[in-house]
Design an enzyme around this catalytic site. Structure first.
Site, short mmCIF file in Angstrom:
data_model
loop_
_atom_site.label_atom_id
_atom_site.label_comp_id
_atom_site.label_asym_id
_atom_site.label_seq_id
_atom_site.Cartn_x
_atom_site.Cartn_y
_atom_site.Cartn_z
CE LYS A 123 48.99 43.50 45.80
NZ LYS A 123 47.17 44.06 45.61
CD GLU A 169 34.68 45.55 37.97
OE1 GLU A 169 34.75 44.88 37.28
OE2 GLU A 169 36.46 45.74 38.47
NE ARG A 225 36.02 42.39 32.94
CZ ARG A 225 37.10 41.89 33.46
NH1 ARG A 225 36.56 42.03 35.31
NH2 ARG A 225 38.10 41.89 32.60
#
Lengths: 631, 631
Positions: free
Chosen positions: A282, A361, A389
């Protein structure tokens, strides 16, 4: 000097480039992204990490005939640049410009809209099934990060694809991070693979070890099932094989040739789903982003990060720290959003009482419910659209059992540059219909702290929604106060019109009342604080006086706060009441500055004044004369 | 002859029983369940399958100090009988009686409420974390079926538990079925384990094979990692080990001693999460239920199954068959509910165009979105409360992209005996706030077919909600018709009051209007058909005539259909309008007969008449005189 990038008008133009040209192109793309994102803000680190992967994908596959789906979608910047949007790329995340996420409405190369995590494999499987029913032969590729992979729905899709054996390619973009470092047993396993640099040769080595043993060759051939087993073990693909996938990898995600070779192999395997495990870094290629990937996951537009004022998220985090220090039963739960929700420092101070569950979630909410059954008071800190969600968990696991779980709902209302997928415009509507739920919204930072403190002592399911951005208070009081649940505050008296505002819109309502007072219009202003339970008494007593009522909220008008007030007023049988509502329109709202949309939707003070002028002309016909007389 | 069961007043009474007494007890429990369920209806097959497991759990563990959580919960009948509810068991699923699911409000032995699949491990982990923070030492056990295990949130919880290494026991109750046979790669793998009867000895056998080879012992000991690897492979627990669980099993789920031994071992392992894999037979001990487990998954109360009238589900299934025969682009998706939603025969007729994805509502919806991008028209057949699981997918994957996915929402409104967890009372509220969504409800079976036909041609996200139970039409028209989207129907003219009803409540509204006409009250009746878009023109033109308006719906009043009409009327500025709304109250509704609740909430014709009488007395003060004069 001419850039190679300037010659790339469609993915087709990539195919003839030499290896050295590709390397140069990757640098040019990174430079372009860093320049634009430094200016516009955006998700830099994850997009930097997949430049080579994106180039390889577009060289091996033939978009838009082949469908490439970017899970979560914020890593699609290089994809956008390479698919005919190089020229418009500098407009990314700006109003009227490119979206920061893939959007079907923006380009045929954006096969599926993604902004929330984990939906790519389901969508890809749907496309692949459609292809097979149609007798088509295109390829469908889902690119999913290791963080998203831990999301329940991604597992559901993998499980189904493995069962069907549908031809489909899943590229696991494994950077060991979701936004914060990935959590979960699966991530831990991926880490083991990453850490063994010699991994790729392991199978060969062990086979060699067998050969060196007497009878080792026999042992190696012991039985078909044994051999299959040993292979399974020596590769980390046991997991994937058991789920019906062919596993390829892990690969160096910054080596275009290596990725291309694997993609070609996957493309030409005609039988079943394939998982390609690609290791990326990343923030690759941008020194600052490489070293602080959490901070540079998403960055705000130039200049806006300097503001010295506190954000709602910061106020929430600070209040949580204070409350958790005093009450040992309070715990915090985040779904891979410790930083975004303001919980990072709380997690440092209370490492045993802050749970980051990854991008899960659903689990986050029911885990909270479980904790609540044992006397804990969990605060689930979550963005408004991500709570969608876990809607069933809110209903079935928390509210049905009336458990004291607190939802600290950040990014409620207009979110700004993240746009459609992240606009928190529905939460009041979808939460206020759930029995037992308290739904509150602070008008400023002080109230956020007090509502949190109140929620913790309430013993109820309690949702507090607040926007992205800075609070409006200058000074926060030292002490936290308990607020009476379901009670609003009459902030300003008035006889012509009552404005009932909830949340961050209150200040605009107050300013509007102030402006109108110069025209002789005398507006009362109520800070509703609660969408549920409503302060019926205060609202009714006030409209008995003014007869005119205006509600203001940063939530859709469909079923939102204004709708709740409408229900109340209609049942009240008061004669001659005129009620109007300001709020978000019934559409998905584009990306652009928050203030622009507040202005477009008449949610700033000017807008409220204008709306009152056009919707209550009867107030002005009398008063404007009065006001002119006054001069 | 005295039953052993009559001596069991709490789990403690189980501990001293002999093996033969336990066998007898299991039979007595089965007899009791079969007798009561034959009368009351309920989930027979799954409860019959876990009698021995339930006995073993309550002998090894100490409920309610130890927490036992029954995923989905409909297999908790034996648990209820053994935990002090033997005497009240005959009231199960009856109004005022025991719930058909575990409920914290009913007993301290029901550690967590469960009715939807897959929440047990999250809740268990929450309890286990609470225990560890408190320094407690009780045990937490989640019992989850193989069908529920494929649910995304169960995977999220397993992944998190494996990472944390929290002490926790998951009992996998593997009967190879969810409601229909389990689907998914994971289920396929479980099947492989089930089929190998010699499985339990496999590890030993292979170790033996090694020993018989020259140098086999060395090969066996080759290296720590190799040995660990070989063990992993030879047991089907590679999957679980990789996820951080200790795996025990598979066990004969009808052998109490065998299960007890494993439970004791799991209980005394103090370090990390354990998965115990128990093989059970759904319907065990009841010949009919054993052979047709799908049919006997849940059975209706005595007598009610005989009704010759068609159910809404049947009408839906029949219409789907017709539409799919004519339009090859229409496909159907179910989340383990082919039978319940009426799709079984469609799945037989179109095996390649009906997708049963297992208990994976999230994946079902986004799979549909993927199919829709490629020109297919997917119909997701789903129960109202289960769609809550896929709320974000409805918003983010379907409506945001404005894809033509159709939601055939069964069990909307009052569901009856299944009670709180299954009452479909929120869907109008949570769907009408979503941009681009059409929300419709048929008043009868013919309209259901026409709405489905309309939805298929609409090119829009389209939700059709309808209740459990029989349609009201006697005869369905041969031909399917296109209905204008957003248009209601004025069914009855009237000048005193307009009743706007949506869905199944229309017939009651019409009857109420008929009854009131004898008292001289002249009610117009509108069949709204659409909650979104509303037929504003029709409703406004009608209330301009009658000034009085009553909305009727089987959905919560918070943000529901009546709320939408309230919003409309308030914005209309019509003077002197009186509006009232009938619908479901803002609470979780208990179990009991549908008709009872329709009566309690004034949603039957009598109720509507009474409500009009009390809420619009002004109509009667004039008209009752008029009507008496008429006599």
């Amino acid at each position: 000097m001419e850039r190679i990038l300037d010659r790339i008008n469609s993915p087709r133009d990539l195919k003839s480039l030499s290896e050295s040209e590709l390397t140069k192109l990757a640098s040019e793309i990174r430079a372009q992204m860093i320049e634009v994102v430094s200016n516009n803000g955006g998700h830099l680190a994850s997009s930097l990490g997949v430049v080579e992967l994106t180039i390889a994908l577009h060289r091996v596959f033939n978009s838009p005939v082949d469908k490439i789906i970017w899970d979560v979608g914020h890593q699609s910047y290089a994809h956008k640049i390479l698919t005919g949007r190089r020229a418009s790329f500098p407009t990314i995340r700006q109003y009227g410009g490119l979206s920061g996420f893939p959007a079907r409405s923006e380009s045929q190369h954006d096969a599926f809209g993604t902004g929330h995590a984990g939906n790519s494999i389901s969508a890809a499987l749907g496309m692949a099934l459609a292809r097979d029913m149609d007798g088509g032969n295109y390829h469908v590729i889902a690119v999913i990060g290791d963080g998203s992979l831990g999301t329940g729905m991604a597992f559901e899709a993998i499980n189904h694809a493995g069962q069907l054996g549908t031809r489909l390619i899943v590229v696991l973009n494994d950077n060991g991070m979701s936004i914060s470092p990935s959590v979960g047993a699966l991530a831990r396993w991926l880490n083991r693979v990453r850490l063994d640099v010699r991994y790729a040769h392991a199978k060969q080595r062990v086979k060699g070890a067998f050969s060196r043993l007497p009878f080792g060759q026999s042992a190696w051939r012991l039985s078909k099932s044994m051999k299959r087993s040993v292979e399974r073990v020596l590769l980390p693909n046991a997991f994937w094989e058991q789920l019906g996938f062919t596993y390829l990898g892990p690969l160096d995600g910054h080596n275009i040739r290596e990725i291309e070779a694997a993609l070609i192999r996957a493309r030409d395997l005609d039988t079943k789903p394939v998982l390609i495990h690609v290791l990326t870094q990343k923030g690759k290629g941008y020194a600052v982003a490489e070293t602080d990937v959490v901070k540079y996951h998403g960055i705000a537009p130039n200049g806006t990060q300097k503001a010295s004022s506190l954000t709602y998220s910061q106020v929430f985090g600070e209040a949580m720290g204070k409350i958790m220090a005093e009450n040992k039963k309070v715990v915090a739960i985040s779904a891979a959003m410790l930083d975004g929700t303001g919980l990072s420092s709380v997690a440092r101070d209370f490492p045993d009482r802050v749970f980051d569950v990854g991008i899960c979630e659903q689990h986050a909410v029911t885990l909270a419910a479980g904790l609540a059954t044992q006397g804990y008071i969990p605060v689930v800190a979550i963005y408004s659209t991500f709570l969608q969600r876990a809607y069933d968990q809110v209903i079935h696991d928390v509210c049905l059992q009336n458990l004291p779980v607190i939802f600290a709902i950040d990014r409620a209302g207009i979110v700004g540059e993240d746009g459609k997928t992240h606009q928190g415009s529905l939460d009041i509507s979808y939460l206020r219909c759930v029995p037992n739920m308290v739904v509150a919204a602070p008008a400023d930072g002080g109230e956020l702290r007090d509502l949190l403190f109140t929620a913790v002592s309430s013993g109820k399911p309690f949702a507090i929604r607040y926007p992205r951005g800075n609070i409006q208070n200058r000074i926060l009081p030292e002490k936290l106060s308990l607020l009476p649940i379901g009670k609003g505050k009459l902030i300003r008296e008035g006889k012509d019109l009552t404005i009932v505002a909830i949340g961050h819109s209150l200040l605009s309502a107050l300013k509007a009342a102030e402006i109108l007072s110069y025209e002789g219009i005398d507006c009362a202003v109520i800070n509703a604080l609660f969408a549920k339970p409503l302060d019926s008494e205060l609202i009714i007593s006030q409209i008995e006086k003014t007869h005119n009522l205006l509600t203001v909220e940063e939530n859709t008008l469909c079923g939102g706060f204004g709708s709740a007030v409408s229900e109340l007023v209609n049942q009240s049988s008061l004669p001659g009441i005129k009620i109007r509502s300001l709020g978000l329109p019934d559409c998905f709202i584009e990306h652009g500055p928050q203030e622009l949309f507040r202005s477009l939707f008449n949610l700033d003070s000017e807008g409220i004044v204008q709306y009152i002028r056009s919707s209550y002309p009867e107030l002005f016909s009398g008063s404007s004369v009065q006001s002119q007389e006054g001069l």
